[in-house]
Design an enzyme around this catalytic site. Structure first.
Site, PDB file in Angstrom:
ATOM      1  N   ASP A  95       0.860  -1.180   0.000  1.00 16.33           N
ATOM      2  CA  ASP A  95       0.000   0.000   0.000  1.00 16.33           C
ATOM      3  C   ASP A  95       0.899   1.234   0.000  1.00 16.33           C
ATOM      4  OD1 ASP A  95       1.044   0.083   2.527  1.00 16.33           O
ATOM      5  OD2 ASP A  95      -0.817  -0.409   3.549  1.00 16.33           O
ATOM      6  N   GLY A  97       0.880   3.687   2.328  1.00 12.69           N
ATOM      7  CA  GLY A  97       1.077   4.256   3.654  1.00 12.69           C
ATOM      8  C   GLY A  97       0.030   5.280   4.025  1.00 12.69           C
ATOM      9  N   ASP A 269      -7.607  -8.011   0.645  1.00 10.38           N
ATOM     10  CA  ASP A 269      -6.626  -8.226   1.711  1.00 10.38           C
ATOM     11  C   ASP A 269      -7.233  -7.791   3.024  1.00 10.38           C
ATOM     12  OD1 ASP A 269      -4.994  -5.665   3.040  1.00 10.38           O
ATOM     13  OD2 ASP A 269      -6.133  -5.172   1.242  1.00 10.38           O
TER      14      ASP A 269
END
Length: 342
Positions: A95, A97, A269
């Site tokens: 990702d 962040g 996820d």
């Protein structure tokens, strides 16, 4: 130039948006729909790469924010990138962040340039911009990266979310321009807009115009009801190109996975499986099993009689419960193993 990430639509269900596909990355090809185990700190908790491989995991997620704070993207890059650093030769997704900055960091200040916030480990001032996020992810070296986005609370006002969506679109364009490795790292744009249909449409339109190799749907599973999440997916997923992957971020409850697949999502996820495992709960083919409960103290059957994984072949509910009550870390590994295999 051949993009780093390609998607092949194999089949689409006639009466829903569900689809079977295939994503090719520099570290292998995998079928979708797929759930990606989360390895926040460059490790899926209690599971070795060999165990992940044994359960047929083909791509895992690592966290840019946490790896930036420690050990630092420079150390990971010096080690040869995440794949070598963590001894994983299949797909890795990171990702940007952004979600962690907006959900974990305190005293943050959002401007057009980026976000200033306090380091949660040592209190130092940190600054994350679209360009900085790209530099970190380029250094980490995953196959799939996320653009820096602002993830506003789901129940924020329309005016706030509108400004946030517009900023996220501008940040996405800046990140795309700063991306140094498009030939071997694929960058996804993230559709935001909370529960507002017109803002989701605007966000999708902006990002699709930038021709990313894939698209994520963000800002869901953040406190809204499941029916509300499904409502947003109903009008958001069809806005995204059929020839590119669609990734619903941070969603991992089993019923939500089914709901997402029905609506045309390819990738998911969530930390949910590992989080509940550490509390003595396992996902089985029969549903959730709270194996730490007292009634399993003398239950010498497998945790899942339909599973042939190592843990289910060799250990009983009574033994796993004993490990939990004795606070043995090995318990988490077995529960994670069963959950991901199932």
């Amino acid at each position: 130039m051949q993009p780093a990430i390609t998607y092949r639509l194999i089949k689409k269900e006639k009466h829903t948006g569900a689809r079977l596909g295939e994503i090719t990355t520099p570290h292998g090809t995998f079928r979708t729909p797929i759930f990606m185990p989360v390895g926040t700190q460059a490790t899926v908790k209690t599971l070795s790469p060999e165990e992940l491989d044994d359960m047929n995991a083909t791509i895992i997620l690592a966290n840019t924010y946490h790896l930036w704070l420690r050990p630092g993207e420079d150390i990971v890059e010096e080690a040869g990138g995440l794949h070598k650093f963590m001894n994983w030769n299949k797909g890795i997704l990171t990702d940007s962040g952004g979600f962690q900055v907006f959900s974990l960091a305190k005293n943050r200040d959002i401007t057009e340039k980026g976000v200033t916030f306090k380091n949660e480990i040592n209190g130092a001032n940190m600054f994350l911009s679209p360009e900085k996020a790209m530099a970190i992810e380029n250094a980490l070296g995953p196959d799939i990266m996320m653009s820096l986005d602002e993830c506003p609370p789901y129940f924020e006002s329309y005016d706030y979310v509108k400004k946030s969506v517009e900023r996220t679109s501008r940040w996405a364009e800046r990140g795309l321009k700063a991306h140094k490795n498009p030939d071997w790292q694929g960058l996804f744009g993230i559709v935001q807009g909370a529960g507002f249909e017109d803002l989701r449409k605007q966000s999708a339109k902006d990002l699709v115009s930038l021709d990313f190799p894939g698209y994520s749907i963000g800002g869901l599973s953040v406190g809204e009801s499941k029916s509300e999440m499904n409502r947003v997916l109903d009008f958001t997923a069809p806005l995204l190109p059929e020839n590119k992957p669609r990734y619903l971020m941070g969603v991992g409850a089993t019923d939500s996975l089914i709901d997402g697949v029905i609506r045309g999502v390819d990738m998911f996820d969530c930390v949910l499986p590992t989080r509940i495992a550490r509390r003595g709960t396992v996902m089985t083919s029969h549903g959730r099993l709270v194996v730490k409960n007292a009634k399993y103290a003398r239950d010498f059957t497998p945790m899942d009689d339909q599973c042939d994984c190592y843990a289910c072949r060799n250990y009983t509910r009574a033994y796993i419960r004993h490990l939990i009550k004795a606070d043995e870390t090995l318990e988490c590994g077995y529960v994670h193993y069963i959950t991901y295999t199932t």
